[in-house]
Enzyme design. Sequence first.
Site, mmCIF file in Angstrom:
data_model
loop_
_atom_site.group_PDB
_atom_site.id
_atom_site.type_symbol
_atom_site.label_atom_id
_atom_site.label_comp_id
_atom_site.label_asym_id
_atom_site.label_seq_id
_atom_site.Cartn_x
_atom_site.Cartn_y
_atom_site.Cartn_z
ATOM 1 C CG ASN A 1 -7.466 -1.478 -46.611
ATOM 2 O OD1 ASN A 1 -6.794 -2.395 -47.090
ATOM 3 N ND2 ASN A 1 -8.300 -0.755 -47.341
ATOM 4 N N GLY B 1 -3.657 1.818 -46.065
ATOM 5 C CA GLY B 1 -4.722 2.512 -46.782
ATOM 6 C C GLY B 1 -5.981 2.720 -45.972
ATOM 7 C CD GLN B 2 -8.278 1.313 -40.338
ATOM 8 O OE1 GLN B 2 -7.227 0.794 -39.933
ATOM 9 N NE2 GLN B 2 -9.412 1.288 -39.649
ATOM 10 C CB SER B 3 -9.251 6.563 -45.304
ATOM 11 O OG SER B 3 -10.367 5.886 -45.849
ATOM 12 C CG HIS C 1 -14.075 -0.381 -43.002
ATOM 13 N ND1 HIS C 1 -13.430 0.467 -42.136
ATOM 14 C CD2 HIS C 1 -13.439 -0.260 -44.191
ATOM 15 C CE1 HIS C 1 -12.441 1.074 -42.775
ATOM 16 N NE2 HIS C 1 -12.412 0.634 -44.023
ATOM 17 C CG LEU C 2 -15.055 -8.011 -44.595
ATOM 18 C CD1 LEU C 2 -15.347 -9.259 -43.756
ATOM 19 C CD2 LEU C 2 -15.861 -8.060 -45.878
HETATM 20 P P1 AMP Z 1 -10.512 2.275 -45.880
HETATM 21 O O1 AMP Z 1 -9.698 3.138 -46.806
HETATM 22 O O2 AMP Z 1 -10.144 0.829 -45.884
HETATM 23 O O3 AMP Z 1 -10.547 2.868 -44.478
HETATM 24 O O4 AMP Z 1 -11.981 2.308 -46.448
HETATM 25 C C1 AMP Z 1 -12.885 3.327 -46.158
HETATM 26 C C2 AMP Z 1 -13.951 3.252 -47.197
HETATM 27 O O5 AMP Z 1 -15.068 3.980 -46.737
HETATM 28 C C3 AMP Z 1 -13.571 3.849 -48.556
HETATM 29 O O6 AMP Z 1 -13.667 2.838 -49.547
HETATM 30 C C4 AMP Z 1 -14.565 4.988 -48.756
HETATM 31 O O7 AMP Z 1 -14.989 5.109 -50.088
HETATM 32 C C5 AMP Z 1 -15.695 4.557 -47.842
HETATM 33 N N1 AMP Z 1 -16.529 5.620 -47.305
HETATM 34 C C6 AMP Z 1 -16.131 6.739 -46.659
HETATM 35 N N2 AMP Z 1 -17.184 7.469 -46.271
HETATM 36 C C7 AMP Z 1 -18.293 6.778 -46.668
HETATM 37 C C8 AMP Z 1 -19.696 7.014 -46.561
HETATM 38 N N3 AMP Z 1 -20.193 8.091 -45.950
HETATM 39 N N4 AMP Z 1 -20.533 6.090 -47.096
HETATM 40 C C9 AMP Z 1 -20.043 5.002 -47.721
HETATM 41 N N5 AMP Z 1 -18.736 4.721 -47.844
HETATM 42 C C10 AMP Z 1 -17.866 5.601 -47.324
#
Ligand code: AMP
Length: 115
Positions: free
Chosen positions: A88, A94-96, A101-102
């Site tokens: 993302n 939807g990147q949060s 990260h893959l």
């Molecule tokens: P995105 O929305 O593509 O940026 O994906 C971020 C992902 O990181 C989401 O699927 C979250 O569930 C995951 N995430 C956030 N914080 C953590 C954490 N501390 N450990 C593992 N996964 C995490």
Amino acid sequence: MTLDPECIFCKIIEGQIPAEIIYRNENVVAFNDLNPQAPTHILIIPTLHAENAAAISAISPTIIAAMHRAADAIAAERGLTGYRSVFNTGADAGQSVFHAHLHLIGGRGLAWPPG
Ligand code: AMP
């Protein structure tokens, strides 16, 4: 920049916050997603900080390749017959978390198109 002290994924790399680490080498760390969307949902991240896949590609095609190789090796080890790899890029996608990260997603049937 190597690591960002404010970045949650950099803190996982450094062991400052816990994660279920699946695999690591000099280029990548892989750990279970905290909020899994499938039986296998693993995040594969570069061991240096860059905000998204485009940025890491510009810094090091070698590391992008290492991320994909790690995904494929983990999928093979788990006997996945198919998997989805997702980057993302940007909040609208939807990147949060803004450390590249893959998402390696598998272990169930996956619909297309994604939501
Ligand atoms: P995105 O929305 O593509 O940026 O994906 C971020 C992902 O990181 C989401 O699927 C979250 O569930 C995951 N995430 C956030 N914080 C953590 C954490 N501390 N450990 C593992 N996964 C995490």
